[in-house]
Every structure is written in structure tokens, then in C-alpha cells.
Write a protein that holds these residues in place. Structure first.
Motif, PDB file in Angstrom:
ATOM      1  N   GLY A 468       5.504  -9.526   2.917  1.00  0.00           N
ATOM      2  CA  GLY A 468       5.876 -10.840   3.420  1.00  0.00           C
ATOM      3  C   GLY A 468       5.652 -10.897   4.917  1.00  0.00           C
ATOM      4  O   GLY A 468       5.089  -9.973   5.523  1.00  0.00           O
ATOM      5  N   TYR A 469       6.092 -11.991   5.541  1.00  0.00           N
ATOM      6  CA  TYR A 469       5.966 -12.140   6.989  1.00  0.00           C
ATOM      7  C   TYR A 469       7.218 -12.859   7.479  1.00  0.00           C
ATOM      8  O   TYR A 469       7.634 -13.886   6.911  1.00  0.00           O
ATOM      9  CB  TYR A 469       4.709 -12.927   7.349  1.00  0.00           C
ATOM     10  CG  TYR A 469       4.244 -12.702   8.778  1.00  0.00           C
ATOM     11  CD1 TYR A 469       3.276 -11.740   9.056  1.00  0.00           C
ATOM     12  CD2 TYR A 469       4.792 -13.426   9.838  1.00  0.00           C
ATOM     13  CE1 TYR A 469       2.863 -11.509  10.360  1.00  0.00           C
ATOM     14  CE2 TYR A 469       4.381 -13.201  11.132  1.00  0.00           C
ATOM     15  CZ  TYR A 469       3.413 -12.239  11.392  1.00  0.00           C
ATOM     16  OH  TYR A 469       3.001 -11.999  12.690  1.00  0.00           O
ATOM     17  N   GLY A 559       0.612  -8.623  12.147  1.00  0.00           N
ATOM     18  CA  GLY A 559      -0.708  -8.761  11.499  1.00  0.00           C
ATOM     19  C   GLY A 559      -1.357 -10.096  11.727  1.00  0.00           C
ATOM     20  O   GLY A 559      -2.405 -10.394  11.157  1.00  0.00           O
ATOM     21  N   SER A 560      -0.756 -10.951  12.555  1.00  0.00           N
ATOM     22  CA  SER A 560      -1.285 -12.290  12.809  1.00  0.00           C
ATOM     23  C   SER A 560      -1.994 -12.373  14.139  1.00  0.00           C
ATOM     24  O   SER A 560      -3.138 -12.838  14.220  1.00  0.00           O
ATOM     25  CB  SER A 560      -0.150 -13.317  12.766  1.00  0.00           C
ATOM     26  OG  SER A 560      -0.598 -14.579  13.217  1.00  0.00           O
ATOM     27  N   PRO A 584      -5.551  -6.421   3.286  1.00  0.00           N
ATOM     28  CA  PRO A 584      -4.650  -5.379   3.798  1.00  0.00           C
ATOM     29  C   PRO A 584      -4.224  -4.437   2.674  1.00  0.00           C
ATOM     30  O   PRO A 584      -4.062  -4.854   1.518  1.00  0.00           O
ATOM     31  CB  PRO A 584      -3.458  -6.168   4.342  1.00  0.00           C
ATOM     32  CG  PRO A 584      -3.996  -7.546   4.602  1.00  0.00           C
ATOM     33  CD  PRO A 584      -5.018  -7.777   3.541  1.00  0.00           C
ATOM     34  N   THR A 585      -4.038  -3.149   2.999  1.00  0.00           N
ATOM     35  CA  THR A 585      -3.618  -2.159   2.007  1.00  0.00           C
ATOM     36  C   THR A 585      -2.358  -1.452   2.485  1.00  0.00           C
ATOM     37  O   THR A 585      -2.143  -1.256   3.686  1.00  0.00           O
ATOM     38  CB  THR A 585      -4.727  -1.131   1.755  1.00  0.00           C
ATOM     39  OG1 THR A 585      -5.054  -0.487   2.991  1.00  0.00           O
ATOM     40  CG2 THR A 585      -5.977  -1.798   1.191  1.00  0.00           C
ATOM     41  N   LEU A 602      -3.409 -11.758   1.266  1.00  0.00           N
ATOM     42  CA  LEU A 602      -3.522 -11.680   2.728  1.00  0.00           C
ATOM     43  C   LEU A 602      -2.245 -12.173   3.423  1.00  0.00           C
ATOM     44  O   LEU A 602      -2.301 -12.824   4.477  1.00  0.00           O
ATOM     45  CB  LEU A 602      -4.735 -12.487   3.230  1.00  0.00           C
ATOM     46  CG  LEU A 602      -6.090 -12.216   2.575  1.00  0.00           C
ATOM     47  CD1 LEU A 602      -7.177 -13.005   3.289  1.00  0.00           C
ATOM     48  CD2 LEU A 602      -6.428 -10.753   2.543  1.00  0.00           C
ATOM     49  N   LEU A 603      -1.048 -11.833   2.859  1.00  0.00           N
ATOM     50  CA  LEU A 603       0.194 -12.249   3.494  1.00  0.00           C
ATOM     51  C   LEU A 603       0.445 -11.469   4.783  1.00  0.00           C
ATOM     52  O   LEU A 603       0.949 -12.029   5.778  1.00  0.00           O
ATOM     53  CB  LEU A 603       1.371 -12.054   2.538  1.00  0.00           C
ATOM     54  CG  LEU A 603       1.339 -12.881   1.237  1.00  0.00           C
ATOM     55  CD1 LEU A 603       2.643 -12.704   0.470  1.00  0.00           C
ATOM     56  CD2 LEU A 603       1.107 -14.346   1.525  1.00  0.00           C
ATOM     57  N   LEU A 604       0.136 -10.165   4.783  1.00  0.00           N
ATOM     58  CA  LEU A 604       0.382  -9.358   5.979  1.00  0.00           C
ATOM     59  C   LEU A 604      -0.466  -9.820   7.162  1.00  0.00           C
ATOM     60  O   LEU A 604      -0.089  -9.614   8.313  1.00  0.00           O
ATOM     61  CB  LEU A 604       0.096  -7.879   5.675  1.00  0.00           C
ATOM     62  CG  LEU A 604       1.044  -7.206   4.665  1.00  0.00           C
ATOM     63  CD1 LEU A 604       0.564  -5.795   4.358  1.00  0.00           C
ATOM     64  CD2 LEU A 604       2.478  -7.188   5.190  1.00  0.00           C
ATOM     65  N   SER A 605      -1.654 -10.402   6.875  1.00  0.00           N
ATOM     66  CA  SER A 605      -2.542 -10.846   7.959  1.00  0.00           C
ATOM     67  C   SER A 605      -2.524 -12.357   8.123  1.00  0.00           C
ATOM     68  O   SER A 605      -3.402 -12.929   8.770  1.00  0.00           O
ATOM     69  CB  SER A 605      -3.979 -10.378   7.690  1.00  0.00           C
ATOM     70  OG  SER A 605      -4.465 -10.928   6.477  1.00  0.00           O
TER      71      SER A 605
END
Length: 632
Positions: A468-469, A559-560, A584-585, A602-605
Motif C-alpha cells: 500500500g501507500y 516509491g513516488s 516492483p518486487t 504498481l501500488l508501491l510506485s
């Protein structure tokens, strides 16, 4: 004045002198129809010269025999010489003739003809009996230079035991060989085959030779010329003037093996107006109704003085033909069947030519069901396993296209029907499953396809991984936060707020312990784009608890903000052109076993851009994303 009269008188005398030989020959015809005038022994051949010219002839006219020869050679001969008669050959006239070679060594070898004036001779017909190696040719030269009396016409040919050669002069011949035919046989009647005159007044010149038989005779309508004979071998020639356009065959009676040839020659003068030559192409030539075709006659030609004026198209389906100046025309066929399109091309002299082309109109095929195709990514993995079923390769090319896709994941969950061609699903139980997609078109016809999925048991302790973010820096347009978070019950939290007010701008990972015992020795690393994060050391997760990992310093797990797109002051276009689509992994090592999970959403980024500024809303946006389970 006296000098001019003298020059005029001299010119008149020259003209009278130039005309005298022809006038003399034409007068002879009133006294004799044919006469042997000279016999000369030359190269072992008897040369006979004949003169028989019609008086007052117009167009093409027979002038007389130039020369003829027969010869027998004990050792095969290869040459013969004809000596031109005392009258010579007038400039511009044609010399037509034929030759018969007995027992020649070659049925196809070259025959060369030359004369003292350098005229070009052409072999118009060449025929042989194929068995005893006898061969006959017909030859011509048009618009000759003048040939003086006593000059030579020389023949060179493949070796033969005997030969017969004749040559005759015609006036008014304009074009060489506009058509011809040749034949051989043993019947008592002979025929050259048909040659065609292009216009009235054209000349047909025929020749017939035979071996070991009677002298050939000619059918009515032909003027025959003197026959050459050696024993029972004979060579004859004849001619006629065409009274109209059309085909003619030279025929007659004979015995033995015969060879015959016939050639048509055009009369001098203005060309005959010819009809146009029609040509037609059609595109397409077949299809289902309604079928639209284009008929194209633009390749039609008419190269004379009366060019093409119009084109009439008849499409062969009962509709009224269309006449127009344009060379192409479209048409729609509405009824199944086989049709013939006809174009009539008309020139300014109202002469016509026609051409045709076929068209096939097929019945419309029955409506077919869609063809379903299905792919699944990934096809195997450990639970919980997130897969994507994709049926976008399915097809339906007829008039009733695909309307919907129904996905059944084979694990007892309710099937989903939607317009989109792909759908995600999470398997939580180990097992082998079959995904089925049913593709339905607008006519309610269906097609199905299947794909297997295998869900394996995890090799290490059972855990569930979510990403999540968490963002509190941008209060505008608030988004749902990851929950639980720091301070929640059952949460082992590793992370530090970046302000005294508890501000967060961090990617986040949650690892849940699904076992009935504590999990120890848990280490986590995360790769986002080109950056790798390993900030949290080794941790333990009690029974029924979760490990949540966030930033441990000011935005050190962000990650943004490492994306160019969406940064403050950046080019808004980058939000479309500079998206980082790398997945992302998350690699989790427990004891000696490592497992990698993939953040396909691509939630982390934050979607591969700095989502605080993409899209632009006039203020910086909240980048928060709630927890979402990720597959390994």
C-alpha cells in the motif's frame, strides 16, 4: 524562256525512258497470256523467264515472272543462282516466290536469299513433309531497289539433291505478310490452310510442291503461274486479289506427298480503319451479396485515326446497359449468381470491339459463433495466487461481433459477465483449477475456451503479503489509507514518521502470519524501479499478527518521488510519456528460503509516476493506497 523549255523537254524524255520497260511489259499481255522468253543454262539449272502483266491494272497487279530455276545435283548442292529477266525489276515493286528442296539435310536450317541491289528477303512460310526430308519455303522482298536485267538472285540452303525456285514481280504491294498458313499431307486434294485479308484489294500468294506425284492443279478463283518440274517432283505458284476482308485457303488436286503455303500481303495506300480492341478487368471478381464491383476497360486501344469515343457496360443481371465516355463503371449485384460483364468499345467511325469478364456473387454465409481464446498469467504459484484471465485474442469476423465475456475461475466463486476481455482473480486454496471463458456475440451465439491454473502450497511458513501507500503530506483529495497501521492491534510496526506531527510519505509492505506459531528470522527487501530498499533488519511475527514496514527516515522509502513525471514544476506531458511500468518486487526471506512477490498494480510506485502531481488538479494530490494482496 528558251532554257526552261529545254529543261522541260529533257525531263519529259527522262520520264518516258523510265516508264518504257513497264509500258512494254504491260503491252505484251495483250498479245500473250504467258510466254517463255529466255532459256539459260546456269550452274546446272535451266532458268526460265516469263512475262505476263495485266494491262491497265490498279492496286496490286502481277507484273511478271522475274526468274525460275530447277536443278539436280548428284553431290548435294547448297547454292543456286537465278538470273533476272531482260525486263528487270522496277523500283518499289515486290518480288514473291517459292522454293522446293528435295532430300535436304536439314528441315529447319537457314535459307539465305540475296540480290545484286541489296534487297532484304524474308522467308514467310516454311513447311516440310517430315519423312523424306523434302522442304518448301515461300519468300518475299517488298519495295525493292531496281534490279537490272541479268543481275543475280542468290540462294544458300542446307544441302539437297534437287531444287525448284521461282520468283515473280508484283506492283502495289505495301506491307509484307499480314497473315498466312501452311500444311502438308498425302491426300489427293491439297489445302494450304486459311490466311486472312485485312482489306479488299490485299494479295494472296500461294505455293504448292509435291514429290513423286502428278503436277498439282488449283481450284477456281486462282491465277496459276508456270509449274517447275523435275521428273515427278513439281513446284507451282498462284495468286488472287481479295474482294473483301476475310479468310481464304489455297486448294487443289494432286498426288504423292504435298506441301502447301499461303501468305496475305497488304495493298499499298492508306491503312484500313480498324475497330477498337476491347479489354476488360473487374475488381473484385467474386464476393457475397450485395457485391460492389468496378468494371475497367481503360486498357482498350484504338491506334488509328478514329479513336475510342464511348464504352457501353452490360453487367449481365438484367439492368439497363450504360454508355459513357469514361472507361470504368461501378455496379452493385444484389442477387446470388454467376454473371458475365460485357463492354462494347465504340470508336468515332462507329466501329466496335467487345470484351467480357465473369463475376460470381456467392450467398452470404450463415452467422458463425465467436471463436474464444484464453490466456492466463501466471499459470501457477503459491496461495494466495493472483491471476489474470485474458480473452482479448477471441474473434468474431461476421456481422454479429462479440458483446460480452463470462469468466468462471473454477473454484466455486460466482462467474462474472462483463464487456471487458480480461479479469483478475485470487486463489486462496491449494489445488488444480480450470478457468473457462464464454464469449457471446450480439446474436447470442457463444464460443468457449479454457486454461489450467495450479495453486501450490507455500514452501515456507504460510504468510500473506500486501502492499500500500501512506501519504499525509497532501491533504487535498484524501484517499483511503492502509489499515491497520502503526498502533493498531496485532501490528509489529517498523518505521518512523518524518515530522513531529506524524507526517508520512511512504510506500508500505505488510506481512501476515497465517500459522499457529511465531515466525522468526523474517527479512524483507523491496525493489522499485532502479532502487532497492532493505531498511528493516530481521524481525519476528507473533501468532495472529502482521509485520508492517514503512519509511525509517525522512521519505527514505518513497516509491513516488523518484519519478520525473508529476514532480512540482515538471512538464504535465510526462504523466503520459514518462510512465515507469516496471513491476516492483518484494523478496521475503524466512530462514533459508526466499520468496519474491510482484506488485503488478504498481501500488508501491504509485502507478509509475509521482501521483501527487499526476493528474494535475491545481494542488498536490493524496497518494494513499489501501492494502492489496500481491502474488508471488
Amino acid at each position: 524562256m528558251g532554257q526552261n523549255r529545254t529543261q522541260s523537254a529533257l525531263a519529259a524524255r527522262r520520264e518516258a525512258t523510265r516508264r518504257r520497260p513497264t509500258d512494254r511489259r504491260r503491252r505484251r499481255f495483250t498479245m500473250i497470256s504467258s510466254a517463255v522468253l529466255v532459256s539459260v543454262l546456269a550452274l546446272g539449272a535451266i532458268v526460265t523467264v516469263v512475262d505476263a502483266t495485266p494491262s491497265g491494272a490498279t492496286g496490286i497487279a502481277y507484273v511478271g515472272r522475274v526468274a525460275s530455276a530447277t536443278g539436280t545435283v548428284s553431290a548435294r548442292g547448297t547454292t543456286a543462282v537465278l538470273t533476272v529477266s531482260s525486263a528487270g525489276v522496277q523500283s518499289g515493286d515486290a518480288v514473291l516466290g517459292s522454293a522446293l528442296f528435295g532430300s535436304t539435310t536439314s528441315l529447319t536450317g537457314p535459307v539465305t536469299i540475296t540480290d545484286a541491289a541489296g534487297d532484304a528477303y524474308h522467308v514467310d512460310r516454311d513447311v516440310n513433309d517430315g519423312t523424306s526430308k523434302d522442304r518448301m519455303i515461300a519468300f518475299s522482298t517488298i519495295a525493292t531497289a531496281p534490279l537490272a536485267a541479268g543481275s543475280a538472285i542468290r540462294f544458300t540452303f542446307p544441302a539437297s539433291t534437287n531444287y525448284h525456285i521461282n520468283a515473280d514481280e508484283f506492283s502495289g504491294v505495301g506491307v509484307a505478310e499480314v497473315g498466312g498458313a501452311a500444311a502438308t499431307g498425302t491426300a489427293t486434294t491439297w489445302s494450304s490452310g486459311t490466311a486472312t485479308a485485312a482489306q479488299a484489294g490485299d494479295l494472296f500468294f500461294g505455293a504448292v510442291g509435291n514429290e513423286s506425284g502428278n503436277a498439282p492443279t488449283w481450284a477456281a478463283g486462282w491465277t496459276t503461274l508456270p509449274i517447275l518440274t523435275i521428273g515427278k517432283d513439281h513446284l507451282g505458284a498462284g495468286y488472287r486479289i481479295a474482294s473483301a476482308t476475310g479468310g481464304v485457303a489455297a486448294t487443289g488436286a494432286t498426288t504423292g506427298t504435298w506441301m502447301a503455303g499461303l501468305t496475305a500481303y497488304r495493298a499499298a495506300g492508306p491503312p484500313v480503319d480498324a475497330p477498337p480492341v476491347a479489354r476488360l478487368s473487374v475488381t473484385p471478381t467474386s464476393g457475397t451479396a450485395p457485391l460492389i464491383v468496378t468494371a475497367n476497360a481503360s486498357a482498350s486501344t484504338d491506334s488509328d485515326a478514329t479513336p475510342i469515343a464511348s464504352y457501353t457496360f452490360d453487367f449481365g443481371d438484367g439492368t439497363t446497359p450504360t454508355t459513357q465516355a469514361a472507361a470504368s463503371l461501378g455496379h452493385t449485384y444484389t442477387t446470388v449468381g454467376n454473371y458475365t460483364i460485357t463492354v462494347t468499345v465504340t470508336d468515332t467511325a462507329n466501329l466496335t470491339g467487345t470484351a467480357t469478364a465473369p463475376v460470381t456473387v456467392n450467398p452470404t454465409p450463415p452467422d458463425a459463433p465467436p471463436v474464444a481464446r484464453l490466456s492466463v498469467t501466471p499459470t501457477s504459484g503459491t496461495a494466495p495466487l493472483i491471476v489474470t484471465a485474458n480473452a482479448s485474442a477471441s474473434t468474431d469476423t461476421d456481422a454479429t461481433p462479440i458483446a460480452s465475456y463470462t469468466f468462471d475461475f473454477g473454484d466455486g466463486t460466482t462467474a462474472t459477465t462483463q464487456a471487458a476481455a480480461s479479469l483478475g482473480h485470487t486463489y486462496t486454496t491449494v489445488g488444480n483449477y480450470t478457468i473457462t471463458v464464454t464469449v457471446t456475440d450480439t446474436a447470442n451465439l457463444t464460443g468457449t475456451a479454457t486454461a489450467p491454473v495450479t495453486v501450490n502450497a507455500a514452501t515456507g511458513p504460510p504468510i500473506r503479503v500486501s502492499v500500500g501507500y501512506y501519504d499525509t503530506h497532501h491533504p487535498g483529495l484524501p484517499q483511503p489509507k492502509p489499515n491497520p497501521w502503526m498502533g493498531s492491534a496485532g501490528v509489529m510496526f517498523v518505521g518512523t514518521p518524518d515530522t513531529s506531527s506524524g507526517g508520512w510519505d511512504t510506500s508500505a509492505v505488510k506481512v501476515e502470519n497465517l500459522t499457529n506459531a511465531p515466525i522468526t528470522g523474517v527479512s524483507v527487501s523491496v525493489k522499485i524501479g532502479s532502487s532497492t530498499y532493505a531498511l528493516w533488519g530481521t524481525n519476528s511475527i507473533p501468532v495472529g499478527s502482521s509485520l508492517i514496514l514503512a519509511q525509517t527516515g525522512f521519505e527514505n522509502f518513497d516509491g513516488s518521488d523518484h519519478h520525473a513525471a508529476g514532480r512540482p514544476g515538471g512538464d504535465p506531458k510526462l504523466c503520459n510519456t514518462a510512465v515507469d511500468r516496471s513491476v516492483p518486487t518484494i523478496t521475503i526471506r524466512i530462514g533459508g528460503t526466499s520468496t519474491t512477490y510482484h506488485d503488478t498494480a504498481l501500488l508501491l510506485s504509485t502507478g509509475g509516476v509521482d501521483r501527487a502531481g499526476c493528474p494535475y488538479t491545481g494542488k498536490r494530490n493524496d497518494e494513499s493506497e489501501p492494502w492489496q494482496v500481491v502474488p508471488n
